[in-house]
Design a protein around this motif. Structure first.
Motif, PDB file in Angstrom:
ATOM      1  N   VAL A 199       0.828  -1.198   0.000  1.00  0.00           N
ATOM      2  CA  VAL A 199       0.000   0.000   0.000  1.00  0.00           C
ATOM      3  C   VAL A 199       0.869   1.257   0.000  1.00  0.00           C
ATOM      4  O   VAL A 199       0.656   2.186  -0.789  1.00  0.00           O
ATOM      5  CB  VAL A 199      -0.942   0.001   1.223  1.00  0.00           C
ATOM      6  CG1 VAL A 199      -1.641   1.351   1.373  1.00  0.00           C
ATOM      7  CG2 VAL A 199      -1.980  -1.112   1.096  1.00  0.00           C
ATOM      8  N   CYS A 200       1.867   1.284   0.887  1.00  0.00           N
ATOM      9  CA  CYS A 200       2.709   2.484   1.019  1.00  0.00           C
ATOM     10  C   CYS A 200       3.597   2.689  -0.204  1.00  0.00           C
ATOM     11  O   CYS A 200       3.882   3.835  -0.580  1.00  0.00           O
ATOM     12  CB  CYS A 200       3.575   2.387   2.275  1.00  0.00           C
ATOM     13  SG  CYS A 200       2.629   2.504   3.816  1.00  0.00           S
ATOM     14  N   LEU A 201       4.028   1.598  -0.834  1.00  0.00           N
ATOM     15  CA  LEU A 201       4.838   1.726  -2.054  1.00  0.00           C
ATOM     16  C   LEU A 201       4.021   2.408  -3.142  1.00  0.00           C
ATOM     17  O   LEU A 201       4.532   3.280  -3.858  1.00  0.00           O
ATOM     18  CB  LEU A 201       5.308   0.352  -2.523  1.00  0.00           C
ATOM     19  CG  LEU A 201       6.149   0.336  -3.809  1.00  0.00           C
ATOM     20  CD1 LEU A 201       7.403   1.177  -3.649  1.00  0.00           C
ATOM     21  CD2 LEU A 201       6.507  -1.100  -4.199  1.00  0.00           C
ATOM     22  N   LEU A 205       4.917   6.070  -4.810  1.00  0.00           N
ATOM     23  CA  LEU A 205       5.064   6.237  -6.258  1.00  0.00           C
ATOM     24  C   LEU A 205       4.126   7.316  -6.788  1.00  0.00           C
ATOM     25  O   LEU A 205       4.512   8.115  -7.653  1.00  0.00           O
ATOM     26  CB  LEU A 205       4.801   4.912  -6.967  1.00  0.00           C
ATOM     27  CG  LEU A 205       5.888   3.841  -6.803  1.00  0.00           C
ATOM     28  CD1 LEU A 205       5.453   2.522  -7.424  1.00  0.00           C
ATOM     29  CD2 LEU A 205       7.194   4.312  -7.439  1.00  0.00           C
ATOM     30  N   VAL A 206       2.901   7.363  -6.272  1.00  0.00           N
ATOM     31  CA  VAL A 206       1.964   8.412  -6.680  1.00  0.00           C
ATOM     32  C   VAL A 206       2.498   9.775  -6.257  1.00  0.00           C
ATOM     33  O   VAL A 206       2.492  10.735  -7.044  1.00  0.00           O
ATOM     34  CB  VAL A 206       0.570   8.171  -6.067  1.00  0.00           C
ATOM     35  CG1 VAL A 206      -0.330   9.399  -6.244  1.00  0.00           C
ATOM     36  CG2 VAL A 206      -0.094   6.955  -6.705  1.00  0.00           C
ATOM     37  N   ASN A 207       2.979   9.874  -5.027  1.00  0.00           N
ATOM     38  CA  ASN A 207       3.471  11.159  -4.526  1.00  0.00           C
ATOM     39  C   ASN A 207       4.674  11.662  -5.311  1.00  0.00           C
ATOM     40  O   ASN A 207       4.776  12.863  -5.605  1.00  0.00           O
ATOM     41  CB  ASN A 207       3.827  11.037  -3.042  1.00  0.00           C
ATOM     42  CG  ASN A 207       2.606  10.859  -2.163  1.00  0.00           C
ATOM     43  OD1 ASN A 207       1.478  11.112  -2.589  1.00  0.00           O
ATOM     44  ND2 ASN A 207       2.798  10.401  -0.941  1.00  0.00           N
ATOM     45  N   PHE A 208       5.585  10.757  -5.660  1.00  0.00           N
ATOM     46  CA  PHE A 208       6.759  11.168  -6.430  1.00  0.00           C
ATOM     47  C   PHE A 208       6.407  11.400  -7.899  1.00  0.00           C
ATOM     48  O   PHE A 208       6.991  12.268  -8.548  1.00  0.00           O
ATOM     49  CB  PHE A 208       7.869  10.118  -6.322  1.00  0.00           C
ATOM     50  CG  PHE A 208       8.726  10.284  -5.101  1.00  0.00           C
ATOM     51  CD1 PHE A 208       9.862  11.073  -5.120  1.00  0.00           C
ATOM     52  CD2 PHE A 208       8.395   9.653  -3.913  1.00  0.00           C
ATOM     53  CE1 PHE A 208      10.656  11.239  -3.995  1.00  0.00           C
ATOM     54  CE2 PHE A 208       9.172   9.805  -2.774  1.00  0.00           C
ATOM     55  CZ  PHE A 208      10.308  10.602  -2.816  1.00  0.00           C
ATOM     56  N   SER A 219       7.225   8.202   2.505  1.00  0.00           N
ATOM     57  CA  SER A 219       8.453   7.394   2.437  1.00  0.00           C
ATOM     58  C   SER A 219       8.803   6.822   3.805  1.00  0.00           C
ATOM     59  O   SER A 219       9.295   5.695   3.911  1.00  0.00           O
ATOM     60  CB  SER A 219       9.616   8.236   1.910  1.00  0.00           C
ATOM     61  OG  SER A 219       9.376   8.658   0.577  1.00  0.00           O
ATOM     62  N   HIS A 220       8.536   7.588   4.846  1.00  0.00           N
ATOM     63  CA  HIS A 220       8.783   7.075   6.201  1.00  0.00           C
ATOM     64  C   HIS A 220       7.804   5.966   6.569  1.00  0.00           C
ATOM     65  O   HIS A 220       8.174   5.001   7.250  1.00  0.00           O
ATOM     66  CB  HIS A 220       8.711   8.216   7.219  1.00  0.00           C
ATOM     67  CG  HIS A 220       9.990   8.971   7.367  1.00  0.00           C
ATOM     68  ND1 HIS A 220      10.411   9.903   6.444  1.00  0.00           N
ATOM     69  CD2 HIS A 220      10.967   8.915   8.315  1.00  0.00           C
ATOM     70  CE1 HIS A 220      11.583  10.401   6.837  1.00  0.00           C
ATOM     71  NE2 HIS A 220      11.933   9.822   7.958  1.00  0.00           N
ATOM     72  N   LEU A 221       6.555   6.102   6.129  1.00  0.00           N
ATOM     73  CA  LEU A 221       5.597   5.018   6.377  1.00  0.00           C
ATOM     74  C   LEU A 221       6.073   3.735   5.702  1.00  0.00           C
ATOM     75  O   LEU A 221       5.977   2.643   6.278  1.00  0.00           O
ATOM     76  CB  LEU A 221       4.207   5.400   5.853  1.00  0.00           C
ATOM     77  CG  LEU A 221       3.513   6.574   6.537  1.00  0.00           C
ATOM     78  CD1 LEU A 221       2.148   6.815   5.890  1.00  0.00           C
ATOM     79  CD2 LEU A 221       3.346   6.334   8.034  1.00  0.00           C
ATOM     80  N   LEU A 222       6.592   3.857   4.481  1.00  0.00           N
ATOM     81  CA  LEU A 222       7.129   2.688   3.770  1.00  0.00           C
ATOM     82  C   LEU A 222       8.357   2.148   4.488  1.00  0.00           C
ATOM     83  O   LEU A 222       8.492   0.932   4.676  1.00  0.00           O
ATOM     84  CB  LEU A 222       7.477   3.082   2.333  1.00  0.00           C
ATOM     85  CG  LEU A 222       8.132   1.995   1.472  1.00  0.00           C
ATOM     86  CD1 LEU A 222       7.239   0.769   1.355  1.00  0.00           C
ATOM     87  CD2 LEU A 222       8.487   2.549   0.097  1.00  0.00           C
ATOM     88  N   LEU A 223       9.258   3.036   4.902  1.00  0.00           N
ATOM     89  CA  LEU A 223      10.471   2.616   5.607  1.00  0.00           C
ATOM     90  C   LEU A 223      10.138   1.894   6.901  1.00  0.00           C
ATOM     91  O   LEU A 223      10.694   0.825   7.190  1.00  0.00           O
ATOM     92  CB  LEU A 223      11.347   3.838   5.902  1.00  0.00           C
ATOM     93  CG  LEU A 223      12.574   3.595   6.792  1.00  0.00           C
ATOM     94  CD1 LEU A 223      13.545   2.627   6.125  1.00  0.00           C
ATOM     95  CD2 LEU A 223      13.261   4.904   7.144  1.00  0.00           C
ATOM     96  N   PHE A 224       9.234   2.430   7.689  1.00  0.00           N
ATOM     97  CA  PHE A 224       8.867   1.797   8.961  1.00  0.00           C
ATOM     98  C   PHE A 224       8.219   0.437   8.727  1.00  0.00           C
ATOM     99  O   PHE A 224       8.429  -0.501   9.503  1.00  0.00           O
ATOM    100  CB  PHE A 224       7.913   2.707   9.743  1.00  0.00           C
ATOM    101  CG  PHE A 224       8.560   3.968  10.280  1.00  0.00           C
ATOM    102  CD1 PHE A 224       9.922   4.177  10.159  1.00  0.00           C
ATOM    103  CD2 PHE A 224       7.808   4.938  10.915  1.00  0.00           C
ATOM    104  CE1 PHE A 224      10.528   5.322  10.648  1.00  0.00           C
ATOM    105  CE2 PHE A 224       8.402   6.089  11.423  1.00  0.00           C
ATOM    106  CZ  PHE A 224       9.764   6.277  11.274  1.00  0.00           C
ATOM    107  N   SER A 225       7.419   0.324   7.660  1.00  0.00           N
ATOM    108  CA  SER A 225       6.803  -0.965   7.335  1.00  0.00           C
ATOM    109  C   SER A 225       7.870  -1.997   6.989  1.00  0.00           C
ATOM    110  O   SER A 225       7.776  -3.163   7.390  1.00  0.00           O
ATOM    111  CB  SER A 225       5.827  -0.804   6.156  1.00  0.00           C
ATOM    112  OG  SER A 225       4.804   0.115   6.460  1.00  0.00           O
TER     113      SER A 225
END
Length: 408
Positions: A199-201, A205-208, A219-225
């Motif tokens: 989900v976070c990936l 990708l949408v945000n970038f 990106s931090h949500l993805l990193l923490f996951s």
């Protein structure tokens, strides 16, 4: 299990402390009066350190924090990352050189990962619930459909794309809420991390790709996951790739004293039970401010621009009114009350004390009389009305069978 060598012990402390610093003030931001009594002072100290880091370490003389921009990618947000990481390294170094705390690096890091999955889980639930209601991605509006695609931003394009389909919004909401709730429970945390990474990936990708200014946060949500999943990567690979017998195990805090067990239970009930309930109820309460039945909703157009009237379009939708010239600026008003006989009370940001009035009269033959009173100024105009069903984006709808592609 991570081996107890000095470098890894220090790294575990530094990463764990960074997670806590970045996530702060969660979950205190959900505790009544915690902000006024504690969090705002701690955040003020953190802000001063970030400003010091920008000025003294990075040499940014004009660096400052811009308040309430709506963006999560300000210069302050970028400086915040190395500033907090440097602070985490410093605190981690102190813990590392204290002999009694060095051996507790691994339990501390595991506790930080519990905090990380709670932080990501609650965040995803917050964003997920919003997608079931009026909020993050609004559906097609008159303003949207009257704006040419070449005059919208990349973020505006993405928001309009997601907002068009309620079905897709519900799918995104279900994915985020599912990942969030799975992360809140230790038995489903690994499955939650896998779903959360997916989900976070997509969010990252949408945000970038569309220049959405939440790049650092997502990106931090993805990193923490990823960090939550990382300790279990080997058993997962053993099972799915090497087809070996494997077990994930779980981390359950062990407390010898009863008061510690009770404290841990209360914390879990607060995060897993109370916070999601308040999030959902808060979103539901907000709907009364986002939605309003408006029988006069529509795009009123066909007015001639003159010295008395600098606009030729008047849009009424739900709880707001907008005036716009063909290519000029837009002026927004909030609708305070809709009375009988086509009288509507409106306010703008410049004059909140006294409401203005808008009178609409149906003249028949698809013609409408508009009388707008802005203070002492009265504007009278006669024009036509356009409903949402007139736009191709709305009236096209869904078709199971398409003999030819309809791509305009």
């Amino acid at each position: 299990m991570i081996q107890s060598n000095p470098i890894k012990q220090f790294a575990l402390y530094a990463i764990g402390i960074y997670i806590l610093l970045y996530g702060f003030p969660f979950p205190l931001n959900h505790v009544p009066y915690a902000h006024e009594l504690f969090s705002k002072y701690a955040l003020a100290v953190q802000e001063k350190y970030i400003l010091f880091f920008g000025h003294s370490i990075l040499g940014m003389d004009s660096f400052e924090k811009i308040q309430m921009t709506g963006s999560g990618d300000t210069t302050f947000d970028y400086v915040r990352i190395p500033a907090l990481f440097s602070l985490a390294l410093l605190i981690g170094l102190i813990f590392f050189f204290i002999k009694k705390t060095r051996a507790k690096a691994e339990p501390f890091y595991r506790t930080a990962l519990i905090y990380a999955r709670y932080y990501v889980g609650i965040t995803l639930i917050t964003y997920g619930v919003a997608k079931f209601l009026e909020g993050q991605f609004p559906g097609p509006s008159f303003s949207t459909m009257e704006t040419t695609i070449g005059n919208i931003s990349p973020m505006g394009l993405a928001w309009r794309f997601f907002g068009y389909s309620d079905t897709y919004k519900i799918f995104m909401g279900l994915a985020e809420v599912t990942a969030g709730f799975l992360l809140l429970f230790r038995r489903t945390a690994i499955l939650g991390a896998l779903v959360s990474i997916s989900v976070c990936l997509n969010i990252v990708l949408v945000n970038f790709s569309f220049d959405v200014p939440v790049k650092l946060f997502s990106s931090h949500l993805l990193l923490f996951s990823i960090l939550v999943l990382l300790p279990k990567v080997k058993p997962i690979l053993d099972f799915f790739i090497l087809h070996k017998t494997s077990t994930l195990g779980e981390f359950k805090p062990h407390f010898s004293k009863k008061k510690h067990k009770i404290t841990w239970l209360v914390i879990n009930l607060f995060i897993i039970g109370y916070i999601p309930i308040t999030i959902i109820s808060g979103h539901l309460i907000s709907q009364q401010y986002r939605t309003m039945k408006n029988d006069w909703e529509g795009l009123y157009y066909g007015f001639d621009i003159d010295a008395n009237r600098a606009w030729n379009k008047l849009m009424l939708e739900k709880n707001y009114m907008m005036l716009q010239s063909e290519y000029g600026p837009k002026e927004y008003f909030s609708i305070q009350e809709i009375k009988e006989g086509g009288e509507i009370l409106i306010r703008n940001q410049e004059d909140e004390k006294k409401p203005h009035t808008l009178h609409i009269k149906d003249l028949g033959n698809e013609q409408f009389e508009i009388l707008l009173k802005l203070g002492e100024k009265e504007i009278l105009a006669i024009g036509s009305k356009k409903d949402k069903s007139s736009y191709e984006l709305v009236k096209r709808g869904f078709h199971w069978i398409n003999e030819y592609p309809y791509n305009r």
